[in-house]
Design an enzyme around this catalytic site. Structure first.
Site, PDB file in Angstrom:
ATOM      1  CE  LYS A 125     -54.987  22.486 -76.930  1.00 56.41           C
ATOM      2  NZ  LYS A 125     -54.876  21.650 -75.981  1.00 56.41           N
ATOM      3  CG  ASP A 165     -58.245  20.172 -75.330  1.00 56.00           C
ATOM      4  OD1 ASP A 165     -57.300  19.686 -74.274  1.00 56.00           O
ATOM      5  OD2 ASP A 165     -58.815  21.287 -75.148  1.00 56.00           O
TER       6      ASP A 165
HETATM    7  P1  NDP Z   1     -63.145  15.996 -71.532  1.00 56.20           P
HETATM    8  O1  NDP Z   1     -63.889  16.660 -72.470  1.00 56.20           O
HETATM    9  O2  NDP Z   1     -63.113  14.539 -71.780  1.00 56.20           O
HETATM   10  O3  NDP Z   1     -63.334  16.253 -70.130  1.00 56.20           O
HETATM   11  C1  NDP Z   1     -63.700  17.364 -69.443  1.00 56.20           C
HETATM   12  C2  NDP Z   1     -64.368  17.289 -68.052  1.00 56.20           C
HETATM   13  O4  NDP Z   1     -64.287  18.478 -67.326  1.00 56.20           O
HETATM   14  C3  NDP Z   1     -65.849  16.637 -68.269  1.00 56.20           C
HETATM   15  O5  NDP Z   1     -66.192  15.971 -67.093  1.00 56.20           O
HETATM   16  C4  NDP Z   1     -66.543  18.218 -68.285  1.00 56.20           C
HETATM   17  O6  NDP Z   1     -67.779  18.160 -67.745  1.00 56.20           O
HETATM   18  C5  NDP Z   1     -65.693  18.914 -67.128  1.00 56.20           C
HETATM   19  N1  NDP Z   1     -65.572  20.615 -67.201  1.00 56.20           N
HETATM   20  C6  NDP Z   1     -65.662  21.012 -68.239  1.00 56.20           C
HETATM   21  N2  NDP Z   1     -65.742  22.461 -67.902  1.00 56.20           N
HETATM   22  C7  NDP Z   1     -66.085  22.387 -66.658  1.00 56.20           C
HETATM   23  C8  NDP Z   1     -66.114  23.440 -65.743  1.00 56.20           C
HETATM   24  N3  NDP Z   1     -66.462  24.836 -66.009  1.00 56.20           N
HETATM   25  N4  NDP Z   1     -66.567  23.295 -64.176  1.00 56.20           N
HETATM   26  C9  NDP Z   1     -66.172  21.681 -63.715  1.00 56.20           C
HETATM   27  N5  NDP Z   1     -66.038  20.763 -64.871  1.00 56.20           N
HETATM   28  C10 NDP Z   1     -66.034  20.796 -66.086  1.00 56.20           C
HETATM   29  O7  NDP Z   1     -61.721  16.613 -71.571  1.00 56.20           O
HETATM   30  P2  NDP Z   1     -60.309  15.925 -71.157  1.00 56.20           P
HETATM   31  O8  NDP Z   1     -60.538  15.165 -70.005  1.00 56.20           O
HETATM   32  O9  NDP Z   1     -59.434  15.663 -72.373  1.00 56.20           O
HETATM   33  O10 NDP Z   1     -59.409  17.128 -70.822  1.00 56.20           O
HETATM   34  C11 NDP Z   1     -59.720  18.001 -69.450  1.00 56.20           C
HETATM   35  C12 NDP Z   1     -58.470  19.052 -69.243  1.00 56.20           C
HETATM   36  O11 NDP Z   1     -57.053  18.381 -69.539  1.00 56.20           O
HETATM   37  C13 NDP Z   1     -58.471  20.220 -70.208  1.00 56.20           C
HETATM   38  O12 NDP Z   1     -57.980  21.381 -69.779  1.00 56.20           O
HETATM   39  C14 NDP Z   1     -57.514  19.681 -71.212  1.00 56.20           C
HETATM   40  O13 NDP Z   1     -56.960  20.749 -72.052  1.00 56.20           O
HETATM   41  C15 NDP Z   1     -56.407  18.979 -70.529  1.00 56.20           C
HETATM   42  N6  NDP Z   1     -55.742  17.921 -71.124  1.00 56.20           N
HETATM   43  C16 NDP Z   1     -56.177  17.030 -71.857  1.00 56.20           C
HETATM   44  C17 NDP Z   1     -55.379  16.037 -72.384  1.00 56.20           C
HETATM   45  C18 NDP Z   1     -55.726  14.735 -73.100  1.00 56.20           C
HETATM   46  O14 NDP Z   1     -55.093  13.855 -73.283  1.00 56.20           O
HETATM   47  N7  NDP Z   1     -57.030  14.702 -73.328  1.00 56.20           N
HETATM   48  C19 NDP Z   1     -53.680  16.180 -72.494  1.00 56.20           C
HETATM   49  C20 NDP Z   1     -53.402  17.291 -71.457  1.00 56.20           C
HETATM   50  C21 NDP Z   1     -54.132  18.473 -71.213  1.00 56.20           C
HETATM   51  P3  NDP Z   1     -68.809  18.135 -68.878  1.00 56.20           P
HETATM   52  O15 NDP Z   1     -69.272  16.438 -69.294  1.00 56.20           O
HETATM   53  O16 NDP Z   1     -70.223  18.716 -68.152  1.00 56.20           O
HETATM   54  O17 NDP Z   1     -68.372  19.136 -70.004  1.00 56.20           O
END
Ligand code: NDP
Length: 445
Positions: A125, A165
């Site tokens: 990572k 990520d």
């Molecule tokens: P993105 O950056 O696309 O989206 C993250 C989302 O979560 C955004 O809507 C963001 O809001 C919101 N967010 C971030 N911090 C907070 C918080 N403290 N409280 C509430 N909402 C929050 O990331 P991903 O969708 O790619 O990833 C989301 C999760 O999934 C992470 O934990 C990542 O590690 C995990 N993951 C992702 C994978 C992937 O393929 N993308 C694979 C496996 C796991 P804002 O726009 O305001 O920042």
């Protein structure tokens, strides 16, 4: 003191202040006791000490210049945690909350998750404390190029294959790949999540969210139920959340709330995903906008309240520790039946304990439930190595098979050690067994 407790104590002493890493290591190691007890040779080989110490940790400076000519310096990280079963594989996260502890917790989880996919990928990572929010495209490019100016020495298609990520999407992967190609003069599958025009895989964008729902669907099917007409909460409105929502809706479920880091929207009529995609994927705006565009929807500042909405299924897809003990209790009191983690470690240890003690709640942990993303990344690697492309239907079918297999693997592992229905144990044990076997085969390395 047991071997596991001793390793955990040493780990906390030797890695002071790394609270996320401690949390992940505690959650994982305590569930491995039955396997460790069945294999006394592991202690002799210091297997857990080696398993929890990254093979290599790379820390570097990332200087870049903003649009006003000001110079900034961020921290860059790549933790190459474990390559026993394949090249290091795991995403890059760009977010101000990134530090070594966060990267190590994610890396440790990634080892087991990657093992669970059944594909030959090790765990790693990386990322930076850089905040992409509000930056121009040129600033993002400058940052990505500077980041790759150091990272390129340490990665390679058969060595370490990063991906996106939080904060690293298609745009960032494009800039990172472009710089790698320029520095190394080779067009290879060194990053996944690439654009379709330069080696990316169909369905990669949808994979984590779709995969999450495929596993949930299988768990429901085994209990004679389905998503049809179920009320679902999906936190986040990023990549994972959007495609989890899409698949839930395709299978007949009703998503009534989503959020971003500022607050959540509640739409009792069911989320209109086209509006969310427009706001988040096209305009890169705030979820608050949704309530201005869809009548009947209500926006609430702050995210925690999303878990007080009554639902049958909760899909935390935003970030780590977004469900604490109190939120978990609210979900249980309101009758939640299934919690499947799309984000990495979205539930605190307290919350997991609450879900597991509640009767009738099925809890599918992140490292199994969100493995669809990395599994499809591994399918992208296979396509790159073979210089070929599979159709969306082919990739989707493989993804579904992988998620169904993971569900049965973790179910069987939990049963094998007498913890039926405990998927936290099932996932950790099933993932660990394969890595442990490979590490033992390699000798003391
Ligand atoms: P993105 O950056 O696309 O989206 C993250 C989302 O979560 C955004 O809507 C963001 O809001 C919101 N967010 C971030 N911090 C907070 C918080 N403290 N409280 C509430 N909402 C929050 O990331 P991903 O969708 O790619 O990833 C989301 C999760 O999934 C992470 O934990 C990542 O590690 C995990 N993951 C992702 C994978 C992937 O393929 N993308 C694979 C496996 C796991 P804002 O726009 O305001 O920042």
């Amino acid at each position: 003191m047991s071997y596991v407790e001793k390793v955990l104590n040493d780990l906390k002493e030797r890695n002071p202040g790394e609270k996320e890493f401690h949390q992940a290591a505690t959650e994982i190691l305590l569930t491995l006791e039955p396997v460790i007890n069945a294999h006394p040779e592991y202690e002799k080989a210091a297997l857990l000490e080696r398993f929890t110490e990254p093979e290599r940790t790379i820390l570097f400076r990332v200087p870049w210049v903003d649009d006003n000519g000001a110079v900034h310096v961020n921290k860059g990280y790549r933790v190459q945690f474990n390559s026993a079963i394949g090249p290091y594989k795991g995403g890059l996260r760009f977010h101000p909350s990134v530090n070594l502890s966060v990267i190590k917790f994610l890396g440790l989880e990634q080892i087991l998750k990657n093992s669970l996919t059944g594909l030959p990928i090790g765990g790693g990572k990386g990322g930076s404390d850089f905040d992409p929010k509000g930056k121009s495209d040129r600033e993002i490019m400058a940052f990505c190029q500077s980041f790759m100016n150091e990272l390129y020495r340490h990665i390679g298609a058969d060595t370490d294959v990063p991906a996106g990520d939080i904060g690293v999407g298609a745009r960032e992967v494009g800039y990172l790949f472009g710089q790698y190609k320029r520095l190394r003069d080779e067009h290879v599958g060194v990053l996944t999540g690439r654009g379709l025009s330069y080696g990316g895989s169909l369905i990669r964008k949808e994979a984590t969210g779709y995969g999450l729902v495929y596993m949930l669907d299988e768990a429901m099917k085994m209990r004679g139920v389905s998503l049809k007409n179920k009320t679902v909460l999906v936190s986040g409105s990023g990549n994972v959340a959007i495609y989890a929502c899409e698949k839930v809706q395709q299978l007949g479920g009703k998503v009534v709330a989503m959020c971003d880091s500022n607050g959540y929207v509640y739409d009792p009529n069911g989320i209109d995903l086209a509006v969310v995609k427009q706001i988040k994927e096209v305009e890169r705006g705030r979820i608050k906008e949704y309530a201005n565009r869809v009548s009947g929807a209500v926006y609430t500042e702050g995210c925690k309240g999303i878990w007080t909405i009554p639902c049958d299924v909760a899909l935390p897809c935003a970030t780590q520790n977004e469900i604490d003990g109190e939120s978990a209790k609210a979900l249980v009191a309101n009758g939640v039946e299934y919690v499947a983690e799309g984000a990495n470690m979205p539930s605190t240890l307290d919350a997991i304990d609450t879900f597991q003690k509640a009767t009738g709640v099925i809890f599918l942990p992140a490292k199994a439930a969100n493995a669809g993303g990395v599994a499809t990344s591994a399918l992208e690697m296979a396509q790159s190595s073979g210089r070929l492309y599979w159709s969306a239907e082919e990739v989707d079918a493989k993804l579904k098979t992988i998620m169904v297999n993971i569900y049965h693997n973790i179910d069987n592992a939990a049963k094998k050690y007498g913890f039926e229905g405990n998927y936290v144990m099932g996932a950790n044990i099933a993932g660990f067994e394969k890595v442990a076997e490979a590490m033992m085969a390699h000798g003391i390395v």
